[in-house]
Write a protein that holds these residues in place. Structure first.
Motif, mmCIF file in Angstrom:
data_model
loop_
_atom_site.group_PDB
_atom_site.id
_atom_site.type_symbol
_atom_site.label_atom_id
_atom_site.label_comp_id
_atom_site.label_asym_id
_atom_site.label_seq_id
_atom_site.Cartn_x
_atom_site.Cartn_y
_atom_site.Cartn_z
ATOM 1 N N THR A 59 -0.825 2.496 20.050
ATOM 2 C CA THR A 59 -1.479 1.818 18.648
ATOM 3 C C THR A 59 0.004 0.963 17.616
ATOM 4 O OG1 THR A 59 -3.606 1.964 19.536
ATOM 5 C CG2 THR A 59 -3.473 1.039 17.351
ATOM 6 N N ARG A 60 0.215 2.721 17.332
ATOM 7 C CA ARG A 60 1.235 2.762 16.823
ATOM 8 C C ARG A 60 2.618 2.006 16.693
ATOM 9 N NH1 ARG A 60 0.738 9.095 14.831
ATOM 10 N NH2 ARG A 60 -1.044 8.689 13.270
ATOM 11 N N GLU A 61 2.654 1.714 17.812
ATOM 12 C CA GLU A 61 3.968 1.200 18.092
ATOM 13 C C GLU A 61 3.639 -0.240 18.764
ATOM 14 O OE1 GLU A 61 4.865 3.275 22.633
ATOM 15 O OE2 GLU A 61 5.191 5.124 21.215
ATOM 16 N N ASN A 62 2.468 -1.047 18.771
ATOM 17 C CA ASN A 62 1.976 -3.093 18.231
ATOM 18 C C ASN A 62 2.270 -2.126 19.867
ATOM 19 O OD1 ASN A 62 2.009 -2.904 15.793
ATOM 20 N ND2 ASN A 62 3.782 -3.285 15.148
ATOM 21 N N ARG A 63 2.394 -2.142 21.083
ATOM 22 C CA ARG A 63 1.677 -2.269 22.081
ATOM 23 C C ARG A 63 1.005 -3.104 22.873
ATOM 24 N NH1 ARG A 63 4.772 1.850 24.957
ATOM 25 N NH2 ARG A 63 4.587 1.561 26.691
ATOM 26 N N ASN A 64 0.627 -3.735 23.739
ATOM 27 C CA ASN A 64 -0.432 -4.723 24.590
ATOM 28 C C ASN A 64 -1.650 -4.090 24.375
ATOM 29 O OD1 ASN A 64 -1.212 -3.914 27.408
ATOM 30 N ND2 ASN A 64 1.592 -4.902 27.144
ATOM 31 N N LYS A 65 -2.434 -4.856 24.137
ATOM 32 C CA LYS A 65 -3.298 -4.864 23.972
ATOM 33 C C LYS A 65 -4.176 -3.658 26.007
ATOM 34 C CE LYS A 65 -8.442 -5.883 22.763
ATOM 35 N NZ LYS A 65 -9.317 -5.648 23.608
ATOM 36 N N ILE B 294 -3.340 -0.443 25.711
ATOM 37 C CA ILE B 294 -4.205 0.102 24.658
ATOM 38 C C ILE B 294 -6.280 0.511 25.161
ATOM 39 C CG2 ILE B 294 -5.055 0.269 21.830
ATOM 40 C CD1 ILE B 294 -2.469 -0.989 21.539
#
Length: 473
Positions: A300-306, A309
């Motif tokens: 989430t912190r790395e803004n990875r895809n949903k 996550i």
């Protein structure tokens, strides 16, 4: 009074004086019997080459089966314990038999085998004549008692520490009692570099250099105490893993070490290997769940895809469900699972599980602070009910201001208060929260200004920032 009743009363008086599981005040309601049964069976399998440990596991299994109402199976386990001791422990065999004989006398009494009961009482009398010391002061008896308290319930940890300490004082070079004492202190002490837990772990390893479980526990404890000890911690863990690469207890603790060091994928790999050996371990499933939770947070912190996550969250939920299915009263795992159900938007399911968790924690008087913290987060982030979240954060904080949960609650309250006061400088709820925090944590300034004066002069938010920094430590 009938003759049979007289015989029973006479036997009962003798039985009450024995040292064994039946007289150690181990209450059925304090024990998660299915989970304990699973762990004892695992211990029995791990100790196949260590007859003393296997005999102890069989003896405890006998008492657990009795608590479950399975008297015939209980007798079988106790007889197996007796056989293991006699066949493999010639030295001090009689002393080691005291607890098993005590249990055998009790189980035969409950099965109305009064002649057999009397026979075991006579065997115990013969042993006590050989060793005139009170049974309660014999190291072998104290050691078995300590292991029972340590295994059966966390509520007995204080008793376990007291008993192991006495056993070690009487028999300083015994590796079993030193290891038991070390593990008990590990579980009950936060620890500093010179804490009794660390000293005892070092002592136990010195006596038995082959105990890799103790070695990795020492590595974990040292890492928690000081980053300056990182090199020693890593060396201990590496040595333990090299020495016992397939021991499930070593593997599970190494997995925790990896996670604490930020190597989540390595932790997951290690714990998955441990799970293959011990597929029914609620401990391992819980640790895997927390690893996947950490992975979810990192993604989430790395803004990875949903998708990534959600996959990590689903894995965490799966392992929490496995952990709680193996241990029905696993309060910490239940609470975490309820919170993750909330994140998944299974709100009703989350509320129902939180209700059950609060009930279980209250009945057992365990981990209630953790439940309040997780429920507060559920209300804040899943239900978007800040007022309810505040109340539960406050409850968590007041239950233990200096615990990990209390500090996290304080930090959450600081952030909420700062947000409210930023929107409205006169927000009474924000001021009330800060007043509570100030009263609990004390004056963080060197002068004697009160909370109201401090806040009134806090034009640049220095009070809030300092308080937040203090509470996040």
């Amino acid at each position: 009074m009938s003759e049979m009743s007289s015989i029973q009363d006479s036997l009962q008086m003798k039985l009450d004086q024995l040292e064994c599981h039946f007289t150690w005040d181990i209450k059925k309601d304090d024990v998660d019997l299915p989970n304990l049964l699973s762990r004892l069976k695992e211990q029995d399998e791990l100790d196949l080459g260590r007859e003393e440990g296997a005999a102890r596991a069989q003896c405890s299994l006998g008492y657990v089966k009795f608590l479950l109402g399975l008297e015939d199976e209980a007798l079988e386990h106790l007889l197996r314990s007796e056989t293991l001791i006699k066949e493999n422990l010639s030295e001090n065999c009689e002393k080691t038999l005291i607890v098993t004989y005590g249990n055998l006398a009790w189980i035969n009494y409950h099965m109305k085998n009064y002649t057999k009961c009397e026979s075991y009482l006579m065997k115990l009398q013969k042993i006590t004549e050989t060793y005139p010391t009170e049974s309660s002061s014999i190291p072998e008896v104290l050691g078995e008692k300590g292991w029972a308290y340590l295994k059966f319930s966390r509520k007995y940890y204080a008793k376990a520490a007291e008993v192991f300490q006495k056993a070690v004082e009487l028999d300083p070079e015994n590796s079993e009692w030193n290891a038991g004492y070390a593990i008990t202190l590990y579980r009950t002490e936060d620890g500093t570099v010179d804490s009794p837990a660390i000293k005892q772990l070092r002592r136990a390893i010195e006596i038995n250099p082959d105990d890799d479980v103790l070695r990795v526990l020492l590595g974990l404890k040292l890492m928690l105490c000081s980053k300056m000890l990182k090199n020693e911690s890593e060396k201990l863990v590496e040595t333990a893993l090299n020495g016992s690469p397939e021991h499930p207890h070593v593997m599970r603790y190494v997995g925790i070490f990896f996670r604490d060091q930020g190597s989540v994928d390595s932790a997951i790999e290690m714990l998955n290997k441990a799970s293959e050996i011990s597929p029914n371990s609620c401990f391992i499933h819980h640790q895997l769940a927390m690893c996947y939770k950490t992975k979810k947070i990192n993604l989430t912190r790395e803004n990875r895809n949903k998708i990534e996550i959600d996959k990590a969250r689903d894995k965490s939920i799966y392992h929490l469900e496995m952990a709680t299915s193996q241990k029905a009263s696993f309060i910490i795992a239940m609470s975490e699972l309820a919170l993750q159900y909330g994140e998944k938007r299974y709100l009703q399911k989350a509320e129902e599980l939180f209700d059950l968790t609060f009930k279980t924690a209250t009945e057992k008087n365990e981990h209630l602070q953790v439940v309040h913290l997780n429920y507060a987060q559920f209300q804040q982030y899943c239900n978007r009910c800040e007022d309810s979240a505040i109340e539960h954060y406050k409850t968590c904080l007041t239950m233990g201001p200096n615990t990990k949960e209390g500090t996290r609650s304080a930090w959450k309250l600081v952030k909420i208060a700062k947000g409210r006061i930023k929107c409205d400088p006169n927000d009474w709820k924000g001021h009330e929260i800060l007043g509570l925090l100030y009263n609990i944590k004390g004056n963080i300034f060197n002068d004697s200004e009160g909370y109201a004066d401090t806040l009134a002069n806090d034009e640049n938010g220095e009070f809030l920032n300092n308080l937040g920094e203090l509470l996040s430590q």
